[in-house]
Design an enzyme around this catalytic site. Structure first.
Site, PDB file in Angstrom:
ATOM      1  N   ASP A  25      45.725  47.713  40.379  1.00  0.00           N
ATOM      2  CA  ASP A  25      45.776  46.410  39.523  1.00  0.00           C
ATOM      3  C   ASP A  25      47.540  46.540  38.780  1.00  0.00           C
ATOM      4  O   ASP A  25      47.683  48.069  38.447  1.00  0.00           O
ATOM      5  CB  ASP A  25      44.522  46.755  38.671  1.00  0.00           C
ATOM      6  CG  ASP A  25      45.255  46.084  36.811  1.00  0.00           C
ATOM      7  OD1 ASP A  25      46.625  45.989  36.884  1.00  0.00           O
ATOM      8  OD2 ASP A  25      44.810  46.032  35.906  1.00  0.00           O
ATOM      9  N   LYS A  87      57.168  44.883  34.935  1.00  0.00           N
ATOM     10  CA  LYS A  87      56.545  43.579  35.285  1.00  0.00           C
ATOM     11  C   LYS A  87      56.764  42.665  34.989  1.00  0.00           C
ATOM     12  O   LYS A  87      56.648  41.133  35.576  1.00  0.00           O
ATOM     13  CB  LYS A  87      54.990  43.803  35.111  1.00  0.00           C
ATOM     14  CG  LYS A  87      53.789  42.396  36.036  1.00  0.00           C
ATOM     15  CD  LYS A  87      52.041  42.778  36.006  1.00  0.00           C
ATOM     16  CE  LYS A  87      51.584  42.068  36.194  1.00  0.00           C
ATOM     17  NZ  LYS A  87      50.967  42.711  35.761  1.00  0.00           N
ATOM     18  N   GLU A 184      44.401  38.406  39.089  1.00  0.00           N
ATOM     19  CA  GLU A 184      43.436  39.296  38.185  1.00  0.00           C
ATOM     20  C   GLU A 184      42.020  38.553  37.513  1.00  0.00           C
ATOM     21  O   GLU A 184      41.759  39.559  37.341  1.00  0.00           O
ATOM     22  CB  GLU A 184      44.925  39.124  37.110  1.00  0.00           C
ATOM     23  CG  GLU A 184      45.680  40.394  37.419  1.00  0.00           C
ATOM     24  CD  GLU A 184      46.821  40.621  36.873  1.00  0.00           C
ATOM     25  OE1 GLU A 184      46.689  40.075  35.983  1.00  0.00           O
ATOM     26  OE2 GLU A 184      47.720  41.421  37.487  1.00  0.00           O
ATOM     27  N   ASP A 206      42.375  36.481  29.818  1.00  0.00           N
ATOM     28  CA  ASP A 206      42.718  37.587  30.367  1.00  0.00           C
ATOM     29  C   ASP A 206      43.886  37.691  29.716  1.00  0.00           C
ATOM     30  O   ASP A 206      45.688  37.415  29.960  1.00  0.00           O
ATOM     31  CB  ASP A 206      43.242  37.747  32.283  1.00  0.00           C
ATOM     32  CG  ASP A 206      44.064  39.080  32.605  1.00  0.00           C
ATOM     33  OD1 ASP A 206      44.104  39.363  31.432  1.00  0.00           O
ATOM     34  OD2 ASP A 206      43.993  39.227  33.826  1.00  0.00           O
TER      35      ASP A 206
END
Lengths: 622, 181
Positions: A25, A87, A184, A206
């Protein structure tokens, strides 16, 4: 039905040894690595027993690269060279980055994707991410005691092609064999579904550090079918920190702060946010480098109020995802919460109110994605246990299209199409004698090219001169199981073809990656040559096992002559793979791949025919 | 390039699933077949195999997805059946429609535009329901034209009308989205 069986040692169907595979992850704030051990997905901790690796990389003047907790200290003393939340910059240009003014970095507008100027030179977000992934690989190989067969890397479902490609490049740069990019929320659903044997419609909400994803899935008889997905790739827990940061500046009437002070305040803001999860008030006191002293108290009510619009911003994509799936909130059987930011009480309350039910929180929202990714990696590596058989059908999050006349978008593949998918569209020339055509590939839902993200631009040349409208140019979009696009254009009357992998204009070419890899190995303690050779040998072994298991199962599909040919190719690979001629191993692998293609096609036909003959898949699996 | 034996995948979408070529489709059966076939051909099932297997898996899975998407959607299924029967509905060129139908469409469009401009979600919801009911009746007529009467001209007419209606339904969805945002 129990989908995950904990197998006893020696009970697995595969005769070969367990292959080492991990799920990673790669988060905005933290990253994790997990694997499946004795049939159980577990997160691999560092030597201090910590599961999370802060996604922070610090480049120091002496050439040292620190990652994780060690790098975190650099946030306040050396913010310019300490990259956090990288990210958010993956596959992004300067104009895409929110709150850029409060970031302490020196940005360089690279080709399309931003670069960051550090004391160790200009770094692309891909390289920074690769440094995080490399730390994860070292941790995993240390814990598992061997070389990894491959990894599943997770990405936000709402990542576009440019962001996915950048992630895959980073993983390759870090030396991973990428088995799959996995969304994800889908990873979370796998972890959740397998643990609970769930059936029905589930929503995965999420909210990570920097991205928000919502996915609607149908879980049925071991099939995870993603029905729709939506989100915001620039909304996450970091924005909640930023709201507190702005509130502090306003309340304390601070003048514009230095990068060091800004970083310090953001850290205090994040701490206050986390404290408010279990407390009604949080103190914020900090002495700034400027000499100013901040001493404030923030309450849950104030925090809820200043972040109300952020929480609301997550509900619009949620509504849209439900509508895309033709469902209403009451059709949803359970809402899985993922991402540390879902711990915030106001988020929990908003989700509960929207779906009319308490969300599910029984798995650690920080770990659930990594656990699901590890489960998928284990399956993809071929470590399938008896009865542990399931399938994942994912979708593409954003529509893909092409520019047509007048800057308009012609959609070729609509969002939420199940992947892999291929679609072709025909276009024609608009001028007499036109011999070339520019093809602009875009991703997004808007009608104007300028409102969508441009993924690539290429030209089909050599169209024979014809009158306007006579040429027939067929453009084919293929999206693979990773959600990555490749485009081919072909003039139908002459068969003239142009093909590209849609590498965003700022994506790294294979050559660039190879060069970077070589570069990184020259610094590494391990000899690049040995490593490359070992990788080739591992891959050759994998191929041999695959071919041998195919021959055991379906030898009847080959004639004696064909069988002899395959056996020869197998023997040749076996002979060269014990040597140290990497080239010879690659050549023998290519020959075996080519020589078994027809066999593979026949096996697939036979397998499908068995499925159609009405027998259940389980009955046929040995 | 060597050509592989993909003849099975290249069959028409009905044959691919072993289903009869008709407008009526048992949805539960189609879903089951889709899952069973995809469970065998999907790239995830071949990720640990060699390049040849993985490439063929992707071709198959792509084809199976396309077949399923075509067959599970009644409008696409209707168009596809027309194509297979050699009756190109000439969607792009043949815009001739009964005047009455076109008038109706214009009225629908005006109602949607008005409700959208006025931010009237209730009216939009009601329009959606009414149009939904109309299209369901159209699909029943289409099933009769194809499976019952084998009247391809009539089927093509209904398909052309349905394309308008489905597009309008999508526009109402978008209007609802815009109003609720």
């Amino acid at each position: 039905m129990a989908l995950l069986q904990i197998t006893e040692p020696g009970q697995t169907t595969a005769p070969h040894e367990h292959r080492l595979a991990v799920g990673i992850d790669l988060g905005t704030t933290n990253s994790l690595v997990a694997t499946v051990r004795s049939g159980m997905a577990v997160v691999l901790n560092d030597e201090h027993g910590r599961a999370l690796l802060p996604s922070v990389v610090r480049y120091e003047g002496d050439g040292t690269v620190e990652v994780g907790y060690e790098a975190q200290a650099g946030q306040s003393i050396d913010p310019k060279n300490t990259i956090v939340s990288v990210k958010r910059f993956m596959g992004r240009g300067l104009k895409d980055i929110a709150h850029i003014e409060s970031l302490p970095y020196e940005f360089v507008e690279g080709e399309g994707m931003v670069r960051l100027r550090t004391v160790q030179g200009v770094k692309s977000p891909v390289e920074v991410s690769a440094d995080i992934l490399r730390a994860m690989r070292v941790r995993a190989e240390g814990a598992l005691g061997g070389q990894l067969t491959g990894a599943v890397i997770t990405v936000p479902a709402y990542f576009d092609d440019a962001q996915r490609q950048a992630t895959k490049d980073a993983a390759r740069l870090a030396g991973f064999n990428v088995l799959r990019l996995l969304n994800e929320p889908t990873a979370a659903a796998i972890a959740y579904g397998l643990d609970n044997g769930a059936e029905g419609i589930y929503a995965v909400y999420d909210l990570g550090g920097g991205t928000f994803d919502i996915s609607i899935l149908r879980l049925s008889k071991g099939v995870f079918q993603v029905l729709s997905t939506g989100g915001d790739s620039a909304l996450g827990g970091d924005d909640f920190d930023h709201r507190i940061f702005c509130w502090v500046i306003e309340q304390a009437k601070l003048k514009p702060v230095s990068p060091q002070d800004g970083r310090l305040l953001l850290t205090r803001a994040r701490e206050a946010k986390e404290y408010l999860t279990t407390h009604a008030v949080a103190p914020i006191s900090v002495r700034l480098g400027s000499g100013e002293y901040v001493d404030l108290t923030i309450t849950t009510e104030i925090f809820t109020e200043i972040t109300r619009t952020l929480v609301q911003k997550t509900l619009a994509p949620t509504r849209k995802a439900l509508r895309d799936a033709n469902l209403r909130p009451e059709d949803v059987k359970g809402v899985v919460m993922v991402g540390g930011a879902t711990r915030m009480p106001q988020v929990q309350q908003a989700v509960a109110a929207f779906f009319g039910q308490e969300p599910l929180n029984n798995l650690d929202p920080d770990k659930v994605v990594a656990l699901g990714a590890a489960t998928q990696a284990n399956l993809l590596a071929g470590n399938r246990a008896a009865g542990d058989d399931w399938l994942l059908l994912d979708v593409i999050p954003l529509s893909l299209g092409m520019e047509t006349m007048g800057g308009l978008v012609e959609k070729v593949i609509p969002r939420n199409s199940t992947i892999p998918i291929a679609r072709a569209q025909e276009f024609t020339t608009f001028k007499d004698g036109q011999t070339a055509m520019a093809i602009q590939v875009v991703q997004g839902e808007r009608e104007l090219v300028s409102d969508c993200r441009s993924l690539a631009r290429f030209e089909l040349r050599g169209i024979p001169p014809m009158v306007a409208g006579a040429a027939r140019i067929r453009v084919t979009f293929q999206v693979d199981a990773d959600g990555l696009l490749s485009v081919t254009a072909r003039e139908q009357t002459t068969g003239h073809e142009a093909r590209i992998e849609v590498k965003p204009s700022y994506g790294l070419s294979d050559d660039e990656i190879a060069a970077m890899l070589k570069d990184s190995f020259s610094h590494a303690t391990e000899d690049a040559f040995r490593r490359a050779l070992r990788e080739a040998q591992v891959e050759a072994q994998r191929l041999l096992e695959a071919v041998q298991s195919a021959l055991r199962e379906d030898a009847a599909l080959l004639s004696t002559l064909e069988r002899a040919h395959v056996d020869t190719l197998v023997a040749r690979l076996q002979a060269v793979m014990i040597g140290d001629d990497r080239r010879a191993i690659d050549d023998a692998m290519a020959a075996l791949n080519k020589g078994t293609a027809e066999f593979a096609a026949r096996r697939m036909n036979a397998s499908v025919q068995k499925a159609l003959s009405g027998k259940k898949v389980e009955e046929l699996e040995k | 390039m060597t050509s592989f034996d993909l003849s099975f995948a290249k069959q028409d979408h009905f044959a691919l699933f072993g289903l009869p070529r008709s407008f009526a489709v048992d949805r539960a059966e189609l879903d089951r077949l889709y899952r069973d076939v995809q469970a065998r051909v999907h790239p995830d099932k071949h990720a640990h195999m060699g390049d040849a297997d993985r490439r063929i898996a992707m071709q198959w899975a792509t084809q199976v997805n396309e077949a399923y998407q075509t067959l599970q959607n009644p409008l696409r299924r209707g168009r596809y059946l027309l194509e297979l029967a050699g009756h190109d509905p000439r969607i792009e060129t043949n815009t001739a429609m009964p005047a009455e139908f076109l008038m109706e469409q214009m009225e629908w469009r005006e109602a949607v535009a008005e409700a959208r401009a006025g931010g009237d979600a209730d009216t939009l919801g009601e329009l959606h329901q009414r149009l939904g009911k109309e299209t369901r009746a159209q699909y029943e007529a289409l099933a009769q034209a194809i499976d019952g009467a084998h009247d391809w001209t009539r089927a093509a007419d209904i398909v052309r009308q349905l394309m308008f209606q489905e597009k309008l339904l999508t526009e109402i969805d978008e209007a609802l989205e815009a109003v609720e945002a």
